[in-house]
Every structure is written in structure tokens, then in C-alpha cells.
Design a protein around this motif. Structure first.
Motif, mmCIF file in Angstrom:
data_model
loop_
_atom_site.group_PDB
_atom_site.id
_atom_site.type_symbol
_atom_site.label_atom_id
_atom_site.label_comp_id
_atom_site.label_asym_id
_atom_site.label_seq_id
_atom_site.Cartn_x
_atom_site.Cartn_y
_atom_site.Cartn_z
ATOM 1 N N ALA A 1 0.840 -1.205 0.000
ATOM 2 C CA ALA A 1 0.000 0.000 0.000
ATOM 3 C C ALA A 1 0.873 1.253 0.000
ATOM 4 C CB ALA A 1 -0.936 -0.004 1.201
ATOM 5 N N LEU B 1 -5.358 -1.857 -2.452
ATOM 6 C CA LEU B 1 -6.439 -0.878 -2.592
ATOM 7 C C LEU B 1 -7.218 -0.657 -1.299
ATOM 8 C CD1 LEU B 1 -7.816 -1.910 -6.095
ATOM 9 C CD2 LEU B 1 -6.370 0.063 -5.535
ATOM 10 N N LEU B 2 -7.386 -1.704 -0.502
ATOM 11 C CA LEU B 2 -8.269 -1.607 0.662
ATOM 12 C C LEU B 2 -7.587 -1.206 1.965
ATOM 13 C CD1 LEU B 2 -10.493 -4.745 -0.018
ATOM 14 C CD2 LEU B 2 -11.006 -2.348 -0.533
ATOM 15 N N PRO C 1 -5.466 1.175 2.821
ATOM 16 C CA PRO C 1 -5.550 2.598 3.179
ATOM 17 C C PRO C 1 -6.979 3.040 3.536
ATOM 18 C CG PRO C 1 -4.311 2.313 1.142
ATOM 19 C CD PRO C 1 -4.937 0.987 1.465
ATOM 20 N N ARG C 2 -7.975 2.335 3.043
ATOM 21 C CA ARG C 2 -9.368 2.737 3.293
ATOM 22 C C ARG C 2 -9.962 2.063 4.526
ATOM 23 N NH1 ARG C 2 -12.766 2.878 -1.963
ATOM 24 N NH2 ARG C 2 -13.900 4.369 -0.704
ATOM 25 N N LEU C 3 -9.555 0.827 4.805
ATOM 26 C CA LEU C 3 -10.154 0.076 5.912
ATOM 27 C C LEU C 3 -9.256 0.005 7.139
ATOM 28 C CD1 LEU C 3 -11.616 -2.971 3.934
ATOM 29 C CD2 LEU C 3 -12.859 -0.956 4.778
ATOM 30 N N GLY C 4 -7.957 0.167 6.955
ATOM 31 C CA GLY C 4 -7.002 -0.034 8.042
ATOM 32 C C GLY C 4 -6.553 -1.492 8.065
ATOM 33 N N THR D 1 -8.937 -4.135 10.306
ATOM 34 C CA THR D 1 -10.208 -4.487 9.670
ATOM 35 C C THR D 1 -9.971 -5.308 8.412
ATOM 36 O OG1 THR D 1 -11.286 -2.516 10.543
ATOM 37 C CG2 THR D 1 -12.323 -3.551 8.638
ATOM 38 N N LEU D 2 -9.028 -4.883 7.589
ATOM 39 C CA LEU D 2 -8.750 -5.603 6.351
ATOM 40 C C LEU D 2 -8.358 -7.046 6.632
ATOM 41 C CD1 LEU D 2 -8.319 -5.632 3.259
ATOM 42 C CD2 LEU D 2 -5.957 -4.977 3.712
ATOM 43 N N ARG E 1 -14.005 -3.281 13.800
ATOM 44 C CA ARG E 1 -14.403 -2.129 12.985
ATOM 45 C C ARG E 1 -15.061 -1.026 13.799
ATOM 46 N NH1 ARG E 1 -12.992 0.993 9.152
ATOM 47 N NH2 ARG E 1 -14.695 1.891 8.049
#
Length: 150
Positions: free
Chosen positions: A28, A92-93, A95-98, A101-102, A149
Motif C-alpha cells: 500500500a 487498494l483496501l 488505506p481505506r479500511l485499516g 479491519t482488512l 471495525r
């Protein structure tokens, strides 16, 4: 299997699991630096391919023959595709979810697929029917994702 052997294997599995999180974070970060998920994923795979080439050479594995390759199923050749889905999703995920959570979602997906593969005995996996404890374990994983989350 003795306790020492189990603990050694478990420690290796934990280190491998930790490396998945580190790989996702490194990839990432590379995506952000390059401003390209595609290039970040390709660079990750080239690095992995080089590491595996060194591992094959160092391990002393014999060279594959055409007879070896003929024994494989067509599906066997798509393992890298599934790995690419993981790498691109992580890039992709994350940076958006942490990371927490990912990875909780990844582990949930892994557990659900594992239960399905076990239940049906697909791809040479030993057959183990779905039962209440396994379903409860899956439910607890989903609850874990929710708790992480929140």
C-alpha cells in the motif's frame, strides 16, 4: 504430533500471518509512492517470484519434467491469480479500511472458504462436515470483524 512440533509449526504460521500484514502495508505504501496499484502489485509479484526462484534453487528441488506437469489439473495453474486478487485487494483496501479491519475480513473469508472446502472435500482437502462448532467459529469471526471495525 508432539507439543514441540506443534508449537514450532504454530510459530511459523504466526510469522507467516504477520508477514501478510506487513506485505499489505508495504504494498500500500508502494502504491501511494508510485500512484499506481497495478505497478505496486507487479513489483510485489516480481519480488516474490525472485524469492521463490532462490528458494527452489537453495532447497535442492529437482527440475520439473513434462511428466510432472502433465499430472497437474488445469485449475492448479490459477493459484497465482488468486494471490493477485489478494495483493491488489490489500493494496487498494488497506488505506481505506485499516490493517486490522482488512486482515480480519481476509481471515473471515479464508475461514469461510476453508469450511466449504473441508465440508465438500474439494481439491484433495480431507473431508470434514460442517457442524455446529465450526458454524459458531465462523459466526465469532464475523463478530470479531464487527468489533474490530467499531
Amino acid at each position: 504430533m508432539g507439543i514441540v512440533e506443534f508449537l514450532t509449526l504454530a510459530a511459523f504460521a504466526i510469522v507467516a500471518g504477520a508477514s501478510i500484514v506487513f506485505q499489505a502495508a508495504v504494498n500500500a505504501d508502494l502504491r501511494a509512492a508510485l500512484n499506481s496499484a497495478s505497478w505496486a502489485a507487479l513489483i510485489s509479484y516480481v519480488g516474490g517470484a525472485l524469492a521463490m526462484a532462490v528458494f527452489v534453487l537453495v532447497s535442492g528441488s529437482s527440475w520439473l519434467t513434462s511428466a510432472d506437469l502433465a499430472k497437474t489439473s488445469w485449475l492448479s495453474w490459477f493459484g497465482g491469480l488468486f494471490g493477485a486478487v489478494y495483493v491488489v485487494a490489500a493494496i487498494l483496501l488497506l488505506p481505506r479500511l485499516g490493517a486490522a479491519t482488512l486482515l480480519a475480513l481476509f481471515v473471515t473469508g479464508q475461514m469461510l472458504m476453508s469450511v466449504a472446502l473441508d465440508h465438500y472435500g474439494i481439491l484433495g482437502v480431507p473431508q470434514h462436515s460442517i457442524d455446529l462448532p465450526r458454524l459458531l467459529g465462523c459466526a465469532l469471526l464475523v463478530l470479531g470483524v464487527v468489533l474490530i471495525r467499531v
